[in-house]
Write a protein that holds these residues in place. Structure first.
Motif, PDB file in Angstrom:
ATOM      1  N   ILE A  31      -6.024 -24.923  44.923  1.00 53.46           N
ATOM      2  CA  ILE A  31      -6.426 -26.300  45.358  1.00 53.46           C
ATOM      3  C   ILE A  31      -5.094 -26.589  46.359  1.00 53.46           C
ATOM      4  N   LEU A  72     -10.512 -32.189  39.286  1.00 48.99           N
ATOM      5  CA  LEU A  72     -11.913 -31.672  39.392  1.00 48.99           C
ATOM      6  C   LEU A  72     -12.816 -33.109  38.761  1.00 48.99           C
ATOM      7  N   VAL A  84     -14.034 -29.830  43.400  1.00 53.20           N
ATOM      8  CA  VAL A  84     -12.542 -30.168  43.634  1.00 53.20           C
ATOM      9  C   VAL A  84     -12.593 -31.703  44.014  1.00 53.20           C
TER      10      VAL A  84
END
Length: 261
Positions: A31, A72, A84
Motif C-alpha cells: 500500500i 482495508l 484498500v
C-alpha cells in the motif's frame, strides 16, 4: 486492467510463527509503495493463501488486523473481498485524535504545540484567505465574545463556536496537512482552552483576545495577530498552573493585553 481484480500484486511466502504479522507487513508495504492503490482489491483469500504458503485462517487473521488499522475495508456481494481503504480527512483526523487520547501529553507540551501551529496557521491565513473569509472569522469571534460576556454563558455552545473558529482559521491557511492536524487536535484535545472559558476571571480576557486576533487578521496585520496569539497562551499557561495548584508567580504582562501596548 480493472483495479478491482487485484491480481497484479505478488507477495512472498512467510515463515511459521509470526506468519500473520509478516502478511500484515507485506500488505502495508504494498500500500505504501503504490503497488496496491486506494480502492484496489487484494487477491482472494485462496490466492493469498497460495502466495504466502500459509493456511486461510492466518490470512483472515491478517486481513482482520489490517481492517482494524483502517487500511482495508471488507465488502460483500459479487464484487466482495478486501479492498484498500480510501482515507478521507475525517478518517485521518479520527485516527490521530484517538492516538492523542490514548497517549496523554503534559499540558505544557500541548500548549507549546498549539501555540507553534497557531502562529504558522495565522500567518498563512493572512496571506492566503480572501476578504470574505476574514470578515466571517471576525464576525464569529465577536459573537463568541458576546456570548462569553453573559453572566452565565452556555459553555457547550461557546466551546463548539471556539472549535469552529479554529477550523475556519486553518481552512484559510490553504494547507491540507495543517487542516488534518487541527481537526485531530480539536477532536482529541483542546490544549486545555476550556479552562479559560470555565474560569470567570479569564473568560472575558480570552474572548476579547479572540476578537482582537480576528480583527488583526482581517486588517492584514500579522505582527499584531501574532502578539494576540502569544497573549492567549500566556493566559492559558497561567490558568492551567492555577488549576493544577502549581506556581502562581505573577507574569508581568498577564493583565496587559497587546492592545494596550
Amino acid at each position: 486492467m480493472d483495479k478491482n481484480q487485484g491480481i497484479q500484486v505478488r507477495f512472498n511466502p512467510v515463515g511459521i510463527g509470526r506468519a500473520s504479522e509478516e502478511i500484515v507487513l507485506q500488505v502495508e508495504a504494498a500500500i505504501m509503495d503504490g503497488r496496491l492503490a486506494p480502492g484496489e482489491r487484494l487477491p482472494s483469500e485462496r490466492e493469498m493463501q497460495t502466495q504466502f504458503g500459509i493456511g486461510r485462517g492466518v490470512v483472515r487473521e491478517a486481513i482482520k488486523t489490517l481492517k482494524q488499522k483502517g487500511l482495508l475495508e471488507v465488502r460483500k456481494g459479487a464484487k466482495g473481498g478486501a479492498y484498500v481503504r480510501e482515507l478521507e480527512v475525517s478518517n485521518v483526523s479520527e485516527s490521530l485524535a484517538l492516538f492523542l487520547k490514548q497517549h496523554p501529553v503534559a499540558p505544557e507540551k500541548l500548549i507549546e504545540f498549539r501555540e507553534t501551529i497557531d502562529r504558522t496557521i495565522t500567518e498563512l491565513a493572512i496571506a492566503r484567505a480572501d476578504r470574505t473569509e476574514k470578515e466571517k472569522l471576525l464576525e464569529d469571534a465577536m459573537r463568541l465574545e458576546t456570548l462569553l460576556r453573559q453572566d452565565d454563558p452556555d459553555l457547550t455552545v461557546t466551546g463548539e463556536l471556539d472549535r469552529q473558529l479554529n477550523i475556519s482559521l486553518v481552512k484559510m491557511a490553504r494547507n491540507p496537512l495543517l487542516e488534518w492536524v487541527m481537526h485531530a487536535v480539536q477532536m482529541g484535545f483542546s490544549s486545555h482552552d476550556y479552562a479559560l472559558y470555565e474560569d470567570a476571571g479569564y473568560r472575558e480576557k480570552a474572548a476579547a483576545n479572540w476578537s482582537d486576533t480576528a480583527r488583526a487578521i482581517c486588517n492584514d496585520e500579522p505582527m499584531r495577530a501574532l502578539s494576540f496569539i502569544g497573549y492567549h497562551y500566556v493566559l492559558l499557561r497561567k490558568c492551567v498552573e492555577e488549576r493544577n495548584g502549581q506556581s502562581q508567580q505573577d507574569l508581568p504582562f498577564l493583565n496587559e493585553s497587546p492592545n494596550n501596548k
